[in-house]
Design an enzyme around this catalytic site. Structure first.
Site: not given
Ligand code: 2HA
Ligand code: ZN
Length: 278
Positions: A140, A170, A116, A142, A211
């Site tokens: 990033h 919050e 990525e 999952h 994803h």
């Protein structure tokens, strides 16, 4: 100084390990990158080597020309980073056109930066511009509950933002810009990178349908904390939906306006986009 002795590198490794313990990184899932400061590069440069070849990034990031990134390796497992950082992460230099990178430290047993990397770099490019250089971290992973929600809610920024804000008071303070949603796309390429970086113009959170999630921030703590807060909120959604068909009550649009207008909201500089309120 040795790369692994630098505080910034130790903090990066710690963040990755914290993410592993949160359950966001099964197998080789997820990736992280950090745009190094000049002084941080200078501190560890003695250990860099320039023998590895320039490699095309797969997209063009001219405003990142000459920058150095600390980044996780493609196919590497987050759980192994703390045990063997030199095998799992690297420092990559971007060339003077912003079209190629070369590894100057790390990934000692071979390999390349995360698949990525194009998304990370295009996000960094947008965030460097819109935050005047303040944002340096892209993360990033999952996360289970965020992914689950992408099978339930319409894949629209407003639907996700409202749902995630309403679960915990919050939330509209922590991600007041809201969150963006990318429909399902093939990961790893330029197309998903372009769509994600468009969202990063206005948000610090981009959810990839079925994803995972990308977050951007200035520091490791803020980026990790943002990811953690969104995932916790998504977990509350899944729990509510597992218990009842419909919420009995919630935080309303007017309640959100109250937060904005309260001294508390003002002290946190909260400005909620009207497009997310009814
Ligand atoms: O690194 O998470 O999106 C594996 C991935 C790809
Ligand atoms: Zn992923």
């Amino acid at each position: 100084m040795k790369v692994l002795e630098a505080k910034i590198v130790r903090s990066f490794i710690q963040m990755c390990d914290d993410g592993w313990h949160q359950g966001w990184h099964e197998r080789n899932g997820g990736n992280a990158s950090y745009r190094m400061k000049e002084e941080e590069v200078a501190e560890v440069k003695e250990e860099f080597s320039y023998e590895r070849p320039w490699t095309p990034i797969g997209t063009s990031v001219p405003t990142l020309a000459g920058e150095y990134f600390l980044v996780t390796g493609s196919g590497k497992f987050f759980q192994n980073i703390i045990r063997d950082p030199e095998d799992s992460i690297c420092i990559a230099e971007i060339d003077d056109k912003g079209e190629n990178y070369r590894i100057v430290w790390g990934l000692v047993n071979g390999g390349k930066p995360t698949s990525e990397f194009p998304s990370h770099l295009m996000n960094h490019e947008v965030k460097k511009r819109v935050t005047n250089g303040a944002h340096r971290v892209i993360y990033h992973g999952h996360p289970v509950n965020v992914i689950a929600l992408t099978f339930i809610l319409p894949l629209e920024d407003k639907a996700f933002t409202r749902e995630l804000w309403e679960n915990m008071t919050e939330c509209p303070i922590v991600f007041q810009e809201g969150v963006g949603v990318v429909p399902w796309m093939v990961p790893g390429g330029r197309a998903i990178a372009v769509e994600t970086s468009k969202l990063m113009e206005q948000y610090n959170v981009a959810i990839w349908a079925h994803h995972g999630m990308f977050c951007s921030s200035d520091t490791f703590d803020n980026c990790f904390g943002l990811f953690h807060t969104v995932e916790k909120s998504a977990e509350i959604s899944i729990k509510i939906r597992s218990c009842v068909p419909k919420k009995r009550q919630t935080i309303t649009s007017d309640n959100f306006r109250e937060i904005e207008n309260d001294p508390l909201g003002k002290s946190f500089n909260v400005h909620l986009p009207e497009k997310f309120l009814d």
